[in-house]
Design a protein around this motif. Structure first.
Motif, PDB file in Angstrom:
ATOM      1  N   UNK A 285       0.829  -1.006   0.048  1.00  0.00           N
ATOM      2  CA  UNK A 285       0.234   0.059   0.053  1.00  0.00           C
ATOM      3  C   UNK A 285       0.928   1.371  -0.022  1.00  0.00           C
ATOM      4  N   UNK A 286       0.296   2.684  -0.524  1.00  0.00           N
ATOM      5  CA  UNK A 286       1.046   3.625  -0.482  1.00  0.00           C
ATOM      6  C   UNK A 286       0.339   4.622   0.229  1.00  0.00           C
ATOM      7  N   UNK A 287       0.820   5.750   0.775  1.00  0.00           N
ATOM      8  CA  UNK A 287       0.369   7.058   1.166  1.00  0.00           C
ATOM      9  C   UNK A 287       0.770   8.025   0.092  1.00  0.00           C
TER      10      UNK A 287
ATOM     11  N   UNK B 205      -3.919   2.699 -13.021  1.00  0.00           N
ATOM     12  CA  UNK B 205      -2.950   1.692 -13.085  1.00  0.00           C
ATOM     13  C   UNK B 205      -2.780   0.775 -11.786  1.00  0.00           C
ATOM     14  N   UNK B 206      -3.288   1.169 -10.666  1.00  0.00           N
ATOM     15  CA  UNK B 206      -2.793   0.432  -9.536  1.00  0.00           C
ATOM     16  C   UNK B 206      -4.393  -0.533  -9.088  1.00  0.00           C
ATOM     17  N   UNK B 207      -5.276  -0.015  -9.729  1.00  0.00           N
ATOM     18  CA  UNK B 207      -6.790  -0.711  -9.454  1.00  0.00           C
ATOM     19  C   UNK B 207      -6.628  -2.155 -10.310  1.00  0.00           C
ATOM     20  N   UNK B 208      -5.782  -2.443 -11.312  1.00  0.00           N
ATOM     21  CA  UNK B 208      -5.456  -3.492 -11.828  1.00  0.00           C
ATOM     22  C   UNK B 208      -4.255  -4.297 -11.420  1.00  0.00           C
ATOM     23  N   UNK B 209      -3.658  -3.997 -10.340  1.00  0.00           N
ATOM     24  CA  UNK B 209      -2.535  -4.735  -9.843  1.00  0.00           C
ATOM     25  C   UNK B 209      -3.119  -5.489  -8.629  1.00  0.00           C
TER      26      UNK B 209
END
Length: 285
Positions: free
Chosen positions: A6-8, A51-55
């Protein structure tokens, strides 16, 4: 699939303490996950999320300024609290790739107050300084817990609009922020059975910002001073409160509290709060 991460996200983001907090808990629990900060500019917010919703390894992100409201159109579903506040600070990727927005600021703010809130009070009043994103969560949370609110901001009309939106019931008050700057000779009545808070929900007092001008003659005896600023931990506001004999709560309380809610949503485990003292030491170095 690689380890979950996860990121902030925000702009700027280097100052965020969230990676230290989440990484500390991951290590204590032995969870093979990662949590890092990522600079995301306003123009890149949509592409970052797409991009990240598909990771499948990306489990979500925390959201800081200036994206807490701008992110709303990019999400598929909102938790009711986030919908009410109109701001999101936590995004969770669901199994189908849908993105759900939450706001953990209200829960994080209330966490250190829970023991007191379990007590019945004759009257609850909070004096709140600030009208930004964090102030929205605090206004709604305290109104929902039976507080009469006195909210101070540079623009009293904006304050009144916030109260009408977030706390339409109750006899709340909007005042200019300068009201608290000068001493008062107001004689507070007996406060037995009452619960009083004074909350700095503004950036005033943060390193690089002017101090909040607040004269402690405006606070009833026994009122708790709560500052959400985290740098420095002991702000001029809290120093003044202590000198005037008031109990205090610093900004790390809310920071750790809201992070704990997000951590459980990300990693499916309760953070090990028995190590809070050790975590606080790390955050203040």
């Amino acid at each position: 699939m690689s380890a979950p991460y996860a990121h902030v996200i925000g702009d700027p983001i280097a100052q965020s303490k969230s990676p230290l907090i989440h990484s500390f808990w991951l290590e204590k629990l032995g969870i093979g996950g990662r949590y890092k900060s990522k600079l995301v500019e306003a123009t890149g917010l949509g592409s970052y999320l797409e991009k990240h919703r598909h990771d499948g390894s990306w489990i979500g992100c925390n959201v800081t300024m200036p994206h807490k409201q701008a992110i709303l159109p990019h999400l598929d579903v909102l938790d009711p609290v986030a919908a009410k506040l109109g701001a999101v600070n936590t995004v969770v990727r669901l199994e189908d790739g849908a993105l759900k927005g939450f706001n953990t600021d209200a829960g994080g703010f209330l966490e250190p107050l829970v023991p007191a809130l379990k007590t019945e009070h004759l009257f609850r009043m909070a004096r709140i300084i600030g009208t930004g994103g964090a102030a929205r969560a605090i206004i709604a949370a305290l109104a929902d817990n039976g507080f009469t609110l006195v909210v101070a901001g540079r623009n009293p009309a904006k304050v009144r609009a916030l109260l009408e939106e977030l706390a339409p019931e109750g006899e709340h008050h909007s005042i200019p922020i300068t009201h608290f700057a000068e001493p008062t000779d107001f004689d507070f009545d007996a406060r037995e059975g009452c619960f009083d808070l004074v909350v700095n929900a503004s950036p005033l007092g943060m390193e690089g910002s002017p101090a909040l001008a607040f004269d402690w003659s405006h606070a009833p005896p026994g009122a708790i001073a709560y500052d959400i600023v985290t740098n420095p931990i002991i702000t001029p506001f809290l120093e003044g409160a202590r000198k005037a004999g008031h109990p205090t709560i610093d900004g790390l309380a809310m920071l750790i509290g809201q992070a704990a809610i997000a951590f459980e949503r990300f990693f499916g485990a309760e953070p090990p709060r028995e190590y809070d003292d050790e975590l606080r030491d790390l955050l203040t170095k």
